[in-house]
Design a protein around this motif. Structure first.
Motif, PDB file in Angstrom:
ATOM      1  N   LEU A  56       0.836  -1.194   0.000  1.00  0.00           N
ATOM      2  CA  LEU A  56       0.000   0.000   0.000  1.00  0.00           C
ATOM      3  C   LEU A  56       0.874   1.248   0.000  1.00  0.00           C
ATOM      4  O   LEU A  56       2.036   1.196   0.394  1.00  0.00           O
ATOM      5  N   PRO A  57       0.326   2.391  -0.439  1.00  0.00           N
ATOM      6  CA  PRO A  57       1.086   3.634  -0.347  1.00  0.00           C
ATOM      7  C   PRO A  57       1.472   3.850   1.113  1.00  0.00           C
ATOM      8  O   PRO A  57       0.658   3.626   1.995  1.00  0.00           O
ATOM      9  N   GLY A  58       2.685   4.262   1.357  1.00  0.00           N
ATOM     10  CA  GLY A  58       3.119   4.392   2.741  1.00  0.00           C
ATOM     11  C   GLY A  58       3.899   3.179   3.204  1.00  0.00           C
ATOM     12  O   GLY A  58       4.487   3.184   4.276  1.00  0.00           O
ATOM     13  N   GLY A  59       3.901   2.132   2.384  1.00  0.00           N
ATOM     14  CA  GLY A  59       4.815   1.027   2.642  1.00  0.00           C
ATOM     15  C   GLY A  59       4.232  -0.186   3.341  1.00  0.00           C
ATOM     16  O   GLY A  59       4.888  -1.214   3.430  1.00  0.00           O
ATOM     17  N   ALA A  60       2.993  -0.086   3.866  1.00  0.00           N
ATOM     18  CA  ALA A  60       2.418  -1.244   4.550  1.00  0.00           C
ATOM     19  C   ALA A  60       2.204  -2.381   3.557  1.00  0.00           C
ATOM     20  O   ALA A  60       1.748  -2.152   2.437  1.00  0.00           O
ATOM     21  N   VAL A  61       2.557  -3.582   3.983  1.00  0.00           N
ATOM     22  CA  VAL A  61       2.334  -4.751   3.133  1.00  0.00           C
ATOM     23  C   VAL A  61       0.937  -5.294   3.432  1.00  0.00           C
ATOM     24  O   VAL A  61       0.640  -5.709   4.545  1.00  0.00           O
ATOM     25  N   ALA A  62       0.069  -5.244   2.429  1.00  0.00           N
ATOM     26  CA  ALA A  62      -1.304  -5.705   2.624  1.00  0.00           C
ATOM     27  C   ALA A  62      -1.405  -7.202   2.394  1.00  0.00           C
ATOM     28  O   ALA A  62      -2.201  -7.885   3.032  1.00  0.00           O
ATOM     29  N   PHE A  63      -0.590  -7.682   1.461  1.00  0.00           N
ATOM     30  CA  PHE A  63      -0.639  -9.107   1.135  1.00  0.00           C
ATOM     31  C   PHE A  63       0.739  -9.563   0.700  1.00  0.00           C
ATOM     32  O   PHE A  63       1.410  -8.882  -0.079  1.00  0.00           O
ATOM     33  N   ASP A  64       1.163 -10.677   1.239  1.00  0.00           N
ATOM     34  CA  ASP A  64       2.413 -11.281   0.800  1.00  0.00           C
ATOM     35  C   ASP A  64       2.287 -12.777   1.026  1.00  0.00           C
ATOM     36  O   ASP A  64       2.332 -13.257   2.158  1.00  0.00           O
ATOM     37  N   ALA A  65       2.095 -13.490  -0.073  1.00  0.00           N
ATOM     38  CA  ALA A  65       1.830 -14.927   0.035  1.00  0.00           C
ATOM     39  C   ALA A  65       3.009 -15.644   0.686  1.00  0.00           C
ATOM     40  O   ALA A  65       2.807 -16.504   1.543  1.00  0.00           O
ATOM     41  N   GLU A  66       4.215 -15.259   0.310  1.00  0.00           N
ATOM     42  CA  GLU A  66       5.378 -15.982   0.839  1.00  0.00           C
ATOM     43  C   GLU A  66       5.566 -15.745   2.325  1.00  0.00           C
ATOM     44  O   GLU A  66       5.911 -16.658   3.072  1.00  0.00           O
ATOM     45  N   ALA A  67       5.329 -14.499   2.755  1.00  0.00           N
ATOM     46  CA  ALA A  67       5.496 -14.177   4.178  1.00  0.00           C
ATOM     47  C   ALA A  67       4.236 -14.507   4.979  1.00  0.00           C
ATOM     48  O   ALA A  67       4.211 -14.311   6.192  1.00  0.00           O
TER      49      ALA A  67
END
Lengths: 373, 279
Positions: A56-67
């Motif tokens: 997301l803008p601002g750097g938050a990870v909304a989705f990461d399948a591997e993590a």
């Protein structure tokens, strides 16, 4: 910086969007059912992709399948205006707008609602329920509701599709103005090319779940990279030909109907190509006044059909190959604005000379898109 | 079937097509069929002159109080356990969903006496679970609790069916939007799903309560017919009728039941209309 690169299987449909957006208005453009709306659902957190990553803008990870990261929708801080608006029918306009402000102190919440009602020209409608409002008013309440909690990202899914044309263009202008005032990233889904012209800084062209091309609006509209994108952005004149010579950025292209010199730095040096030109960039030449620009490609053509399109006329003009043995006629689509249409007195005769303007002609390799042809 | 209670009636074009004349006779005939016995009941009650005496008799008051309490408790339990079940059936897939669905339909289709026998066989003193319950000091059969269980068994499925349909009619997009606006799943349910399904909840509650109030067969078998603890109004009517002393007592009981039911139905209908208007 917003970025998405995911894959999701939804039934038989294979969604694989991949693009980035940085504090800008990005239009996701493509035919119905190409996966634009599903992309928004994935960004909002209402559809879990099978693999990939959404930031997301601002750097938050909304989705990461591997993590193993998959933020629930309520923690993504994304404003989402769905196609059907989905205003809560049992709440007033003010209550709808305040819905996303549950955690705010009540004084600040009231202030924010008042502020948004003013921003969207909804003063006096605070206590109306959705069914007591017009389509345009409901539309604005939906915008206000999505903007209320100051999201980092705004998702707009064909928000104007249910509205009548005049209202649509008015709201389009309002959104464009809003977009200039509010500094935020927005993804705007549409299948309407007019909205691409009106709203897009950047355009992502979709087809069949994939991103075909991503770039600035002018780039995508004027320089599609493939025949499919050219078709989708309504280039209309896509003529198959072969490069017979190339020197210093100018390609000589031979088609059965004309031979053209195309100045296109990105042009392939040799091989089979399509010559692309939009209908509005073909000029009808006036009798006895040949085009001064020697570079234009001039062709004899005959009007076979004409469609009035409001302030322009679209002419369908047939060009026969000089050598009748080697081909069929090609029908050019030419847009003539109302004024030149009158000055030239187009209805007076059927045969005209048309010029493909050099600066608006470009080439697309014929093998760039496996599904072309 | 259940939506009729909650939704405003649609205006049909039948009248304008002249169907009114054709359809009025059978419609009026049936309306009369419903109205005449009720009117006769009212007339007999008024002319017999003993209505007031009977209404205030302990027999009537006890059964009235018992019916009011048990049907209300039944409705409360049905709402508390039935609403979550209806939501899960409408919104989630889970193993055994088909079976639960089937189980919910059975009490609607079965004669209530079968439900009474089944409850007795399961929870009665000599029932399958009777030994365990007895050891724990719990005795259900032939108590007021048994009345509630009998009513719950036959009437809760009406509530759950109706509410399930109500939840299904709420477009999931509302819940999706609510969640993007920061609402937790519980807040979304409470503030969005539940209010949108409200007319169905009211309709389901009416059906459930009415079914519980009129429950006879299952109660008779599982709870018995003990004055003061299990003799609800329908049972009191049967008892008074079978005692054969006077038909005035059953008439008084019936009139009270009709009045109570009519008032409550009217009240709930106004409530439901109010809810439908808000949406």
């Amino acid at each position: 910086m917003f970025s998405i690169d995911v894959e999701a299987r939804v039934g038989k449909f294979h969604l694989q969007p991949s693009f980035t957006a940085d504090n800008e208005f990005v239009v996701l453009f493509g035919p119905s059912g190409c996966g634009k709306s599903l992309t928004l659902q994935a960004v909002a957190g209402l559809l879990a992709p099978d693999r990939g990553r959404i930031e997301l803008p601002g750097g938050a990870v909304a989705f990461d399948a591997e993590a193993g990261v998959n933020l629930p929708p309520q923690r993504r801080s994304v404003g989402y205006v769905v196609q059907e608006l989905a205003l809560f029918p049992h709440m007033t306009a003010a209550q709808n707008i305040a819905f996303g402000l549950a955690g705010w102190p009540s004084a600040r919440r009231r202030q924010r609602v008042t502020e948004l009602l003013a921003l969207l020209g909804l003063e006096g409608l605070a206590d109306r329920r959705p069914r007591q409002m017009s389509g345009g008013q409901q539309q604005r309440v939906a915008f206000a509701r999505a903007l209320a909690a100051e999201p980092s990202l705004l998702l707009l899914d064909e928000p104007f599709s249910a509205l009548e044309a005049p209202l649509r263009s008015m709201l389009r202008r309002e959104v464009a103005a809003l977009r200039r005032r509010l500094d935020l990233t927005a993804l705007f889904v549409t299948h309407d090319l007019g909205e691409v012209y009106a709203l897009g800084d950047h355009v992502v062209v979709y087809d069949d779940g994939r991103v075909l091309q991503h770039g600035s609006r002018d780039d995508v509209l004027r320089r599609p990279h493939s025949r499919r994108v050219a078709e989708l952005v309504e280039v209309r004149n896509i003529v198959p030909g072969d490069i017979v010579a190339y020197a210093e950025g100018v390609a000589v292209v031979r088609t059965p109907w004309f031979t053209s010199r195309v100045r296109d730095a990105n042009a392939p040096v040799r091989g089979e190509v399509y010559v692309c030109i939009r209908p509005e960039h073909i000029i009808i030449e006036r009798e006895g006044r040949e085009s001064r620009d020697g570079g234009n490609t001039v062709i004899e053509a005959e009007i076979i059909e004409e469609v009035a399109m409001g302030n322009t006329h679209r002419l369908f003009m047939r060009a026969d190959p000089p050598d009748m043995e080697i081909g069929v006629p090609y029908v050019f689509e030419v847009d003539v604005p109302a004024h030149p249409y009158q000055v030239l007195n187009i209805p007076s005769r059927r045969n005209w000379r048309i010029a493909l303007t050099t600066e608006h002609t470009w080439l697309v390799p014929r093998d760039a898109d496996p599904r072309s042809g | 079937m259940t939506q009729v209670l909650a939704q405003p009636r649609e205006r049909t074009t039948g009248a304008r097509l002249g169907l009114g004349w054709l359809f009025a006779p059978p419609a009026l005939l049936f309306a009369a069929f419903l109205a005449v016995p009720l009117a006769a009941l009212a007339w007999r009650a008024v002319t017999s002159g003993e209505l007031a005496d009977n209404v205030t008799s302990s027999l009537v008051l006890d059964s009235l109080r018992l019916s009011a309490i048990t049907s209300t408790v039944t409705l409360a339990v049905a709402i508390m356990v039935g609403t979550p079940l209806a939501y899960l059936l409408a919104r989630r897939d889970f193993p055994g969903k088909m079976l639960v669905d089937l189980l919910l339909d059975l009490p609607i289709v079965l004669p209530p006496t079968v439900a009474g026998v089944a409850l007795l066989v399961a929870l009665g003193r000599k029932g399958v679970l009777g030994g365990e319950l007895d050891a724990a000091g719990v005795n259900i059969a032939f108590t007021t609790a048994a009345v509630v269980l009998a009513q719950l068994f036959v009437s809760a499925p009406f509530y759950i069916r109706t509410v399930k349909a109500g939840f299904e009619s709420v477009e999931p997009v509302y819940e999706g939007v609510a969640s993007t606006l920061g609402a937790s799943p519980l807040r979304t349910f409470w503030r969005v799903t539940l209010p949108l399904a409200w007319p169905s909840l009211v309709a389901g509650a009416i059906l459930c309560w009415a079914r519980a109030l009129s429950e006879l067969g299952a109660t008779l078998i599982f709870a018995g017919n003990l004055e003061g603890s299990t003799r609800t109004m329908p049972l009191a009517i049967i008892s008074a009728f079978e005692a054969g002393k006077s038909i005035d007592v059953p008439i008084a009981l019936s009139v009270i039941l009709v009045l109570a039911a009519a008032v409550l139905l009217l009240l709930l209908r106004v409530l439901a209309r109010g809810a439908a208007m808000r949406v």
